[in-house]
Design a protein around this motif. Structure first.
Motif, mmCIF file in Angstrom:
data_model
loop_
_atom_site.group_PDB
_atom_site.id
_atom_site.type_symbol
_atom_site.label_atom_id
_atom_site.label_comp_id
_atom_site.label_asym_id
_atom_site.label_seq_id
_atom_site.Cartn_x
_atom_site.Cartn_y
_atom_site.Cartn_z
ATOM 1 N N GLU A 6 44.819 22.324 45.371
ATOM 2 C CA GLU A 6 43.740 21.373 45.621
ATOM 3 C C GLU A 6 42.648 21.601 44.590
ATOM 4 O OE1 GLU A 6 42.235 21.518 49.574
ATOM 5 O OE2 GLU A 6 44.222 21.308 50.469
ATOM 6 N N THR A 7 42.031 20.512 44.154
ATOM 7 C CA THR A 7 40.919 20.616 43.211
ATOM 8 C C THR A 7 39.735 19.838 43.762
ATOM 9 O OG1 THR A 7 41.569 18.655 41.963
ATOM 10 C CG2 THR A 7 42.489 20.753 41.230
ATOM 11 N N ASP A 8 38.528 20.235 43.343
ATOM 12 C CA ASP A 8 37.369 19.443 43.735
ATOM 13 C C ASP A 8 37.266 18.237 42.804
ATOM 14 O OD1 ASP A 8 36.145 20.286 41.375
ATOM 15 O OD2 ASP A 8 34.751 21.656 42.360
ATOM 16 N N ASN A 9 36.246 17.441 42.996
ATOM 17 C CA ASN A 9 36.103 16.204 42.219
ATOM 18 C C ASN A 9 35.815 16.437 40.743
ATOM 19 O OD1 ASN A 9 36.486 14.791 44.565
ATOM 20 N ND2 ASN A 9 34.305 14.546 44.973
ATOM 21 N N HIS A 10 35.450 17.651 40.379
ATOM 22 C CA HIS A 10 35.050 17.936 39.008
ATOM 23 C C HIS A 10 36.143 18.601 38.181
ATOM 24 C CE1 HIS A 10 31.121 16.771 40.367
ATOM 25 N NE2 HIS A 10 31.233 17.633 41.358
ATOM 26 N N VAL A 11 37.307 18.776 38.786
ATOM 27 C CA VAL A 11 38.440 19.361 38.067
ATOM 28 C C VAL A 11 39.528 18.310 38.004
ATOM 29 C CG1 VAL A 11 40.212 21.146 38.109
ATOM 30 C CG2 VAL A 11 37.894 21.695 38.843
ATOM 31 N N GLU A 12 39.984 18.069 36.808
ATOM 32 C CA GLU A 12 41.053 17.094 36.640
ATOM 33 C C GLU A 12 42.373 17.732 37.037
ATOM 34 O OE1 GLU A 12 41.093 15.352 32.755
ATOM 35 O OE2 GLU A 12 38.914 15.170 32.718
ATOM 36 N N GLY A 13 43.089 17.110 37.956
ATOM 37 C CA GLY A 13 44.357 17.644 38.444
ATOM 38 C C GLY A 13 45.538 17.156 37.639
ATOM 39 N N ARG A 14 45.492 17.395 36.358
ATOM 40 C CA ARG A 14 46.587 16.962 35.492
ATOM 41 C C ARG A 14 47.866 17.730 35.802
ATOM 42 N NH1 ARG A 14 42.218 17.685 31.527
ATOM 43 N NH2 ARG A 14 43.058 19.784 31.533
ATOM 44 N N GLN A 15 48.977 17.127 35.488
ATOM 45 C CA GLN A 15 50.280 17.727 35.753
ATOM 46 C C GLN A 15 50.432 19.064 35.035
ATOM 47 O OE1 GLN A 15 52.318 16.596 38.036
ATOM 48 N NE2 GLN A 15 53.761 18.268 37.695
ATOM 49 N N ALA A 16 49.945 19.174 33.821
ATOM 50 C CA ALA A 16 50.051 20.438 33.081
ATOM 51 C C ALA A 16 49.291 21.556 33.798
ATOM 52 C CB ALA A 16 49.515 20.269 31.660
ATOM 53 N N LEU A 17 48.128 21.246 34.348
ATOM 54 C CA LEU A 17 47.358 22.242 35.089
ATOM 55 C C LEU A 17 48.112 22.673 36.342
ATOM 56 C CD1 LEU A 17 44.783 23.892 35.588
ATOM 57 C CD2 LEU A 17 43.848 21.881 36.756
ATOM 58 N N ILE A 18 48.673 21.721 37.054
ATOM 59 C CA ILE A 18 49.434 22.033 38.270
ATOM 60 C C ILE A 18 50.621 22.924 37.941
ATOM 61 C CG2 ILE A 18 50.900 21.002 40.056
ATOM 62 C CD1 ILE A 18 48.928 18.626 40.039
ATOM 63 N N GLU A 19 51.353 22.599 36.879
ATOM 64 C CA GLU A 19 52.498 23.419 36.480
ATOM 65 C C GLU A 19 52.053 24.823 36.086
ATOM 66 O OE1 GLU A 19 54.583 21.222 33.475
ATOM 67 O OE2 GLU A 19 55.125 19.619 34.880
ATOM 68 N N HIS A 20 50.925 24.916 35.380
ATOM 69 C CA HIS A 20 50.396 26.223 34.980
ATOM 70 C C HIS A 20 50.053 27.064 36.205
ATOM 71 C CE1 HIS A 20 48.189 29.310 32.862
ATOM 72 N NE2 HIS A 20 47.136 29.067 33.643
ATOM 73 N N VAL A 21 49.335 26.464 37.155
ATOM 74 C CA VAL A 21 48.927 27.195 38.364
ATOM 75 C C VAL A 21 50.154 27.645 39.151
ATOM 76 C CG1 VAL A 21 47.692 27.011 40.558
ATOM 77 C CG2 VAL A 21 46.697 26.040 38.495
ATOM 78 N N GLU A 22 51.112 26.773 39.333
ATOM 79 C CA GLU A 22 52.333 27.142 40.059
ATOM 80 C C GLU A 22 53.051 28.298 39.384
ATOM 81 O OE1 GLU A 22 54.810 23.704 40.624
ATOM 82 O OE2 GLU A 22 53.524 22.907 42.197
ATOM 83 N N GLY A 23 53.152 28.252 38.063
ATOM 84 C CA GLY A 23 53.819 29.332 37.331
ATOM 85 C C GLY A 23 53.093 30.657 37.468
ATOM 86 N N VAL A 24 51.776 30.628 37.358
ATOM 87 C CA VAL A 24 50.993 31.862 37.483
ATOM 88 C C VAL A 24 51.127 32.431 38.891
ATOM 89 C CG1 VAL A 24 48.633 32.789 37.485
ATOM 90 C CG2 VAL A 24 49.364 31.278 35.642
ATOM 91 N N ILE A 25 51.066 31.579 39.901
ATOM 92 C CA ILE A 25 51.187 32.042 41.286
ATOM 93 C C ILE A 25 52.567 32.625 41.536
ATOM 94 C CG2 ILE A 25 51.329 31.259 43.680
ATOM 95 C CD1 ILE A 25 49.024 29.319 43.019
#
Length: 131
Positions: A6-25
């Motif tokens: 989940e992101t707040d309104n000030h963070v763009e939830g781009r697909q690359a960011l989501i993939e990065h977060v999932e990989g790090v987790i």
């Protein structure tokens, strides 16, 4: 294991960011994949996106672990990627600690100390009364 981001309104939830977060987790909890059932990531900009500053990006990670209470950690940094990496490191440490303690308790529960105490009680019960 499920990963929810989940992101707040000030963070763009781009697909690359989501993939990065999932990989790090997934890298952070890889050792405990059988115990961790779900991880939620909350990403946000503490200064509302209007201005930047030191440590204004935040990543909060909450892991649901079988047999334990949820484990939550957060990290703030100057960039979102640094906040994510910092929180992932903290999550790994928290899981190491919590699951290590659980493992120690389980090991000690069936350990010789408790069995010896039970055996001593049984021996005391069978002993003839002392006058």
């Amino acid at each position: 294991m499920q990963v929810h981001i989940e992101t707040d309104n000030h963070v763009e939830g781009r697909q690359a960011l989501i993939e990065h977060v999932e990989g790090v987790i997934r890298d952070a909890v890889d050792r405990y994949e059988g115990r961790v059932t779900h991880v939620e990531a909350h990403l946000g900009d503490m200064n509302s996106g209007e201005k930047s500053g030191a440590d204004d990006m935040r990543c909060l990670l909450e892991a649901r672990v079988a047999g334990l209470k949820n484990i939550a950690v957060k990290h703030q940094a100057e960039s979102l990627h640094m906040a994510i990496e910092g929180a992932a490191g903290k999550l790994t440490n928290a899981l190491d600690s919590a699951l290590g303690k659980l493992h120690d308790r389980e090991r000690r529960h069936a350990g010789t100390g408790e069995l010896s105490a039970d055996a001593a009680r049984e021996l005391d019960d069978d002993a003839p009364p002392v006058n």
